[in-house]
Design a protein around this motif. Structure first.
Motif, mmCIF file in Angstrom:
data_model
loop_
_atom_site.group_PDB
_atom_site.id
_atom_site.type_symbol
_atom_site.label_atom_id
_atom_site.label_comp_id
_atom_site.label_asym_id
_atom_site.label_seq_id
_atom_site.Cartn_x
_atom_site.Cartn_y
_atom_site.Cartn_z
ATOM 1 N N LEU A 47 -24.138 -55.364 -8.050
ATOM 2 C CA LEU A 47 -23.322 -54.216 -7.660
ATOM 3 C C LEU A 47 -22.589 -54.509 -6.362
ATOM 4 O O LEU A 47 -21.403 -54.239 -6.239
ATOM 5 N N LEU A 48 -23.279 -55.083 -5.400
ATOM 6 C CA LEU A 48 -22.680 -55.395 -4.109
ATOM 7 C C LEU A 48 -21.522 -56.373 -4.257
ATOM 8 O O LEU A 48 -20.453 -56.169 -3.689
ATOM 9 N N ILE A 49 -21.692 -57.400 -5.046
ATOM 10 C CA ILE A 49 -20.631 -58.389 -5.266
ATOM 11 C C ILE A 49 -19.431 -57.721 -5.938
ATOM 12 O O ILE A 49 -18.294 -57.949 -5.561
ATOM 13 N N SER A 50 -19.700 -56.866 -6.922
ATOM 14 C CA SER A 50 -18.615 -56.160 -7.604
ATOM 15 C C SER A 50 -17.868 -55.244 -6.648
ATOM 16 O O SER A 50 -16.644 -55.160 -6.681
ATOM 17 N N LEU A 51 -18.609 -54.561 -5.789
ATOM 18 C CA LEU A 51 -17.982 -53.657 -4.834
ATOM 19 C C LEU A 51 -17.142 -54.419 -3.825
ATOM 20 O O LEU A 51 -16.056 -53.989 -3.452
ATOM 21 N N VAL A 52 -17.627 -55.565 -3.377
ATOM 22 C CA VAL A 52 -16.868 -56.376 -2.422
ATOM 23 C C VAL A 52 -15.558 -56.821 -3.051
ATOM 24 O O VAL A 52 -14.501 -56.737 -2.426
ATOM 25 N N ALA A 53 -15.601 -57.271 -4.280
ATOM 26 C CA ALA A 53 -14.387 -57.695 -4.966
ATOM 27 C C ALA A 53 -13.424 -56.523 -5.132
ATOM 28 O O ALA A 53 -12.219 -56.657 -4.923
ATOM 29 N N PHE A 54 -13.968 -55.375 -5.457
ATOM 30 C CA PHE A 54 -13.140 -54.185 -5.640
ATOM 31 C C PHE A 54 -12.494 -53.759 -4.328
ATOM 32 O O PHE A 54 -11.298 -53.526 -4.263
ATOM 33 N N ALA A 57 -24.656 -49.186 3.076
ATOM 34 C CA ALA A 57 -23.672 -50.099 2.475
ATOM 35 C C ALA A 57 -23.203 -51.064 3.558
ATOM 36 O O ALA A 57 -22.682 -50.651 4.590
ATOM 37 N N TYR A 58 -23.424 -52.333 3.333
ATOM 38 C CA TYR A 58 -22.955 -53.392 4.220
ATOM 39 C C TYR A 58 -21.776 -54.039 3.509
ATOM 40 O O TYR A 58 -21.929 -54.635 2.450
ATOM 41 N N VAL A 59 -20.576 -53.897 4.060
ATOM 42 C CA VAL A 59 -19.361 -54.284 3.343
ATOM 43 C C VAL A 59 -18.535 -55.253 4.177
ATOM 44 O O VAL A 59 -18.430 -55.107 5.394
ATOM 45 N N TRP A 60 -17.957 -56.235 3.517
ATOM 46 C CA TRP A 60 -17.072 -57.180 4.173
ATOM 47 C C TRP A 60 -15.950 -57.550 3.226
ATOM 48 O O TRP A 60 -16.026 -57.333 2.031
ATOM 49 N N SER A 89 -20.763 -53.143 10.177
ATOM 50 C CA SER A 89 -21.729 -54.063 10.768
ATOM 51 C C SER A 89 -23.103 -53.825 10.139
ATOM 52 O O SER A 89 -23.387 -52.748 9.626
ATOM 53 N N TYR A 90 -23.946 -54.851 10.175
ATOM 54 C CA TYR A 90 -25.284 -54.768 9.603
ATOM 55 C C TYR A 90 -26.118 -53.776 10.398
ATOM 56 O O TYR A 90 -26.024 -53.764 11.610
ATOM 57 N N PRO A 91 -26.896 -52.916 9.825
ATOM 58 C CA PRO A 91 -27.313 -52.877 8.427
ATOM 59 C C PRO A 91 -26.357 -52.112 7.516
ATOM 60 O O PRO A 91 -26.649 -51.909 6.353
ATOM 61 N N GLY A 92 -25.228 -51.682 8.027
ATOM 62 C CA GLY A 92 -24.250 -51.008 7.200
ATOM 63 C C GLY A 92 -24.120 -49.542 7.544
ATOM 64 O O GLY A 92 -24.753 -49.027 8.461
ATOM 65 N N LYS A 93 -23.304 -48.873 6.761
ATOM 66 C CA LYS A 93 -23.058 -47.446 6.939
ATOM 67 C C LYS A 93 -24.046 -46.669 6.081
ATOM 68 O O LYS A 93 -24.230 -46.966 4.901
ATOM 69 N N LYS A 94 -24.690 -45.668 6.686
ATOM 70 C CA LYS A 94 -25.660 -44.870 5.938
ATOM 71 C C LYS A 94 -24.935 -44.026 4.892
ATOM 72 O O LYS A 94 -23.906 -43.425 5.159
ATOM 73 N N TYR A 142 -31.840 -40.169 -11.251
ATOM 74 C CA TYR A 142 -31.748 -40.768 -9.915
ATOM 75 C C TYR A 142 -30.572 -40.161 -9.149
ATOM 76 O O TYR A 142 -29.493 -39.978 -9.705
ATOM 77 N N PHE A 143 -30.801 -39.892 -7.861
ATOM 78 C CA PHE A 143 -29.727 -39.337 -7.048
ATOM 79 C C PHE A 143 -28.601 -40.346 -6.851
ATOM 80 O O PHE A 143 -28.837 -41.553 -6.771
ATOM 81 N N ILE A 144 -27.385 -39.829 -6.749
ATOM 82 C CA ILE A 144 -26.211 -40.641 -6.481
ATOM 83 C C ILE A 144 -25.863 -40.485 -5.015
ATOM 84 O O ILE A 144 -25.830 -39.382 -4.482
ATOM 85 N N TYR A 145 -25.595 -41.603 -4.346
ATOM 86 C CA TYR A 145 -25.203 -41.633 -2.940
ATOM 87 C C TYR A 145 -23.748 -42.048 -2.850
ATOM 88 O O TYR A 145 -23.249 -42.788 -3.692
ATOM 89 N N SER A 146 -23.063 -41.585 -1.800
ATOM 90 C CA SER A 146 -21.660 -41.960 -1.635
ATOM 91 C C SER A 146 -21.434 -42.581 -0.259
ATOM 92 O O SER A 146 -22.147 -42.291 0.699
ATOM 93 N N PHE A 147 -20.442 -43.464 -0.205
ATOM 94 C CA PHE A 147 -20.017 -44.135 1.012
ATOM 95 C C PHE A 147 -18.510 -44.012 1.073
ATOM 96 O O PHE A 147 -17.832 -44.320 0.106
ATOM 97 N N THR A 148 -17.954 -43.573 2.200
ATOM 98 C CA THR A 148 -16.515 -43.535 2.354
ATOM 99 C C THR A 148 -16.130 -44.446 3.512
ATOM 100 O O THR A 148 -16.685 -44.359 4.606
ATOM 101 N N PHE A 149 -15.192 -45.343 3.231
ATOM 102 C CA PHE A 149 -14.727 -46.313 4.230
ATOM 103 C C PHE A 149 -13.243 -46.118 4.459
ATOM 104 O O PHE A 149 -12.525 -45.781 3.576
#
Length: 74
Positions: free
Chosen positions: A7-14, A38-41, A51-56, A67-74
């Motif tokens: 998932l992380l690799i897919s998100l980075v590419a996206f 979410a740790y994103v680069w 920056s690590y450990p990422g955005k909460k 399962y609960f869904i979490y969101s991250f906005t950048f």
């Protein structure tokens, strides 16, 4: 854990292929983590977007397969 890295690799590419002011990503917390980050680069330049450990993440009221869904906005 393998699913998380996939998932992380897919998100980075996206993210690196998008040009937008704000991007919201969603994560289904099937691992049951009490805190989700979410740790994103930018894969193309190697530049950190967070920056690590990422955005909460923000826990939503939505669920997928119980399962609960979490969101991250950048």
């Amino acid at each position: 854990m393998k699913r998380f890295y996939t998932l992380l690799i897919s998100l980075v590419a996206f993210v690196s292929s998008m040009i937008a002011a704000d991007i919201t990503l969603y994560y289904v917390n099937s691992t049951g983590w009490s805190n989700v980050y979410a740790y994103v680069w930018d894969n193309a330049t190697g530049t950190q977007i967070t920056s690590y450990p990422g955005k909460k993440a923000t826990k939503t009221t939505l669920k997928h397969n119980g399962y609960f869904i979490y969101s991250f906005t950048f």
